[in-house]
Scaffold this motif. Structure first.
Motif, PDB file in Angstrom:
ATOM      1  N   VAL A 289      10.769   1.764  -4.540  1.00 22.51           N
ATOM      2  CA  VAL A 289      11.649   2.397  -5.532  1.00 22.51           C
ATOM      3  C   VAL A 289      12.369   3.539  -4.826  1.00 22.51           C
ATOM      4  CG1 VAL A 289      11.821   3.458  -7.815  1.00 22.51           C
ATOM      5  CG2 VAL A 289       9.947   1.854  -7.330  1.00 22.51           C
TER       6      VAL A 289
ATOM      7  N   ASN B 117       3.409   2.194 -10.598  1.00 26.39           N
ATOM      8  CA  ASN B 117       2.883   0.946 -10.042  1.00 26.39           C
ATOM      9  C   ASN B 117       2.833   0.977  -8.519  1.00 26.39           C
ATOM     10  OD1 ASN B 117       2.474  -0.152 -12.553  1.00 26.39           O
ATOM     11  ND2 ASN B 117       4.414  -1.299 -12.579  1.00 26.39           N
ATOM     12  N   HIS B 118       3.709   1.769  -7.916  1.00 26.87           N
ATOM     13  CA  HIS B 118       3.720   1.894  -6.458  1.00 26.87           C
ATOM     14  C   HIS B 118       2.815   3.019  -5.965  1.00 26.87           C
ATOM     15  CE1 HIS B 118       6.826  -0.958  -4.976  1.00 26.87           C
ATOM     16  NE2 HIS B 118       7.176  -0.955  -6.244  1.00 26.87           N
TER      17      HIS B 118
ATOM     18  N   ASP C 149      10.346  -5.508  -6.153  1.00 27.84           N
ATOM     19  CA  ASP C 149       9.201  -4.609  -6.332  1.00 27.84           C
ATOM     20  C   ASP C 149       8.607  -4.173  -4.998  1.00 27.84           C
ATOM     21  OD1 ASP C 149       7.773  -3.192  -8.213  1.00 27.84           O
ATOM     22  OD2 ASP C 149       6.094  -4.603  -8.222  1.00 27.84           O
ATOM     23  N   LYS C 150       9.486  -4.025  -4.020  1.00 20.59           N
ATOM     24  CA  LYS C 150       9.045  -3.641  -2.677  1.00 20.59           C
ATOM     25  C   LYS C 150       9.031  -2.121  -2.514  1.00 20.59           C
ATOM     26  CE  LYS C 150      10.398  -4.881   2.103  1.00 20.59           C
ATOM     27  NZ  LYS C 150       9.124  -5.324   2.671  1.00 20.59           N
TER      28      LYS C 150
ATOM     29  N   ASN D  95       7.684   1.887 -12.781  1.00 25.06           N
ATOM     30  CA  ASN D  95       7.845   1.356 -11.420  1.00 25.06           C
ATOM     31  C   ASN D  95       7.167   2.251 -10.394  1.00 25.06           C
ATOM     32  OD1 ASN D  95       9.291  -0.966 -11.843  1.00 25.06           O
ATOM     33  ND2 ASN D  95      11.299   0.008 -11.661  1.00 25.06           N
TER      34      ASN D  95
END
Lengths: 206, 206
Positions: free
Chosen positions: A56, B132-133, A53-54, B129
């Motif tokens: 995408v 969330n970022h 989750d660093k 994803n």
């Protein structure tokens, strides 16, 4: 020359030759294989970042111009004639630390310089546009023989590109890449930790 | 059925049937054409935004699995066997107002609801994803018969998706899309001004 790509016993198809770098001459086919290897290294790093989750970040598919398609009954559509097209953007983009990230990956077998003819105007234009909108843009250079990789910011590249267009420069010296770029650690997981080098770049720019 | 895609006199190839929505049945081929039309509308809007330096957003190429390639002498590589693959991400991404933007575009001929089976888990996962970022993530719904388009935020979609997975919902009612989404103006230039709707969404969320 007809090249049939092998299928593995699991039914999956080997993708090594589907890279758009593939060309007809033997020498260039080798280069394509090396290009594929860099792509695999980056894809593996991206997968590693995604699972943690660093970031995408994904590679865009190679653009292909489909000309003819068969639709057999009870079987999926088969493309029977198609051609590789040149991309209008870079190969990789995504989101990292809340920011848009966009880059191209390039490699060379030379040990002390990177030839600029491997970079294309549309890639420069696209990265310039994205950088102007606040994106993190760079080229990831791999010096294969040295097993060294560098995150090279678009701003440094733009100066080299001007010199290239003015016929004042044909290749970026490694020393300049080392001076203006940020070395990415080569390890096992991830194979190229290019986001750590991006962190260094962002720290300098902040 | 063998379908040969026409070439225009300028040598360019008509791409209408290269869309991954293309399938064998006649009804679905029509759907594909309509899908292509939505894609063209968005590509035109993206080009319009790019020329005005408003955003850098591109459609990703359709992923194609190449199996066999011919390398004729003095001519470019011809792909002679290939298959459409399913995408692992969404179709569109880029940068807008310094932010990462990522969306999928979907259309329906229904007038009062959007069937959820047209959306895929991997698209939901990818947009979740990215959101969330810190990315701007949504589905752009086109109700073709109404000529109405809506930017529908991922957060609203996630609730519908949970209900869909629990077999409590098969389609999102238009009234809900109108209530939780942001209508995009349909005009001439750009054909779908979806970024104006995104602005409204961002203003609410800020």
């Amino acid at each position: 020359m007809k090249e049939v790509i092998m299928r593995y016993p699991n039914g999956k198809v080997y993708q090594g030759q589907t890279n758009h770098l593939s060309t007809s001459s033997k020498g260039k086919t080798n280069f394509a294989k090396r290009g594929m290897k860099l792509e695999e290294m980056i894809n593996q790093a991206n997968q590693w970042y995604l699972l943690r989750d660093k970031a995408v970040i994904h590679k865009k598919p190679t653009p292909i111009q489909v000309v003819s398609v068969d639709y057999p009954k009870r079987s999926r559509a088969t493309i029977t004639e198609a051609y590789y097209r040149s991309a209008s953007t870079t190969d990789y983009n995504g989101i990292y630390k809340g920011k848009y990230i966009d880059f191209e990956a390039k490699q060379t077998n030379l040990k002390t310089k990177f030839p600029l003819h491997n970079i294309h105007q549309h890639q420069i234009d696209h990265m310039t546009n994205c950088a102007n909108h606040g994106g993190i843009c760079f080229v990831l250079f791999l010096f294969k023989e040295r097993d060294e990789a560098y995150v090279y910011p678009i701003n440094a590249l733009l100066k080299d590109w001007s010199a290239f267009l003015a016929n004042e420069m044909t290749a970026i010296p490694l020393t300049r890449i080392q001076s203006k770029g940020y070395q990415a650690n080569m390890g096992y997981q991830p194979r190229i930790d290019y986001l750590a080098a991006v962190d260094e770049m962002l720290a300098v720019n902040d």
